[in-house]
Design a protein around this motif. Sequence first.
Motif, mmCIF file in Angstrom:
data_model
loop_
_atom_site.group_PDB
_atom_site.id
_atom_site.type_symbol
_atom_site.label_atom_id
_atom_site.label_comp_id
_atom_site.label_asym_id
_atom_site.label_seq_id
_atom_site.Cartn_x
_atom_site.Cartn_y
_atom_site.Cartn_z
ATOM 1 N N PHE A 37 -21.535 -0.767 -11.486
ATOM 2 C CA PHE A 37 -22.510 -0.385 -10.465
ATOM 3 C C PHE A 37 -21.734 0.360 -9.394
ATOM 4 C CE2 PHE A 37 -24.944 -1.130 -6.569
ATOM 5 C CZ PHE A 37 -26.164 -0.602 -6.963
ATOM 6 N N PRO B 27 -26.338 -6.552 -9.410
ATOM 7 C CA PRO B 27 -27.286 -5.713 -8.686
ATOM 8 C C PRO B 27 -28.391 -5.252 -9.651
ATOM 9 C CG PRO B 27 -25.027 -4.998 -8.288
ATOM 10 C CD PRO B 27 -24.984 -6.025 -9.376
ATOM 11 N N ARG C 48 -33.521 -9.351 -13.142
ATOM 12 C CA ARG C 48 -32.143 -8.869 -13.119
ATOM 13 C C ARG C 48 -31.262 -9.968 -13.707
ATOM 14 N NH1 ARG C 48 -29.924 -8.669 -6.994
ATOM 15 N NH2 ARG C 48 -30.141 -10.866 -6.504
#
Length: 132
Positions: free
Chosen positions: A68, A50, A99
């Motif tokens: 996360f 994420p 990311r």
Amino acid sequence: MTRTLALLAPLALLGGCASPTPYEMSPDAESELAELLGDRVPGEPVSCLPPNVTSSTVIDERTVVYRFGGTRYLQTFNADCNGLDRIGHVLVIESPLGRTCSGDIAKVYETATGMYGGFCAFNDFIPYRDAD
């Protein structure tokens, strides 16, 4: 003879990259990993983390756990990311997508010298979530 060896050397290097190096986690690393994952259960592998991962913990030169929320994402590199588990070494990730994803390259940066040491490529991440 010398010419033949010069031609074969790159092939030998490629052959070494083709198969993962055998790996056995130390008992201390296994214990730390078990503590971080707790009673969470593994899910299907995912290609990317994420975008707002809150923290990470280096277990050893091949293993990192990302957090996360309540989910832990296990990353196990195919080969040692040399120096990753040493004090004063950090993982610098080169990610074209903004990311961290499978296939991204990471370099180990030594903060004391300002030099890069080992490097490695990310695999898919295994999410560990609370049991339902």
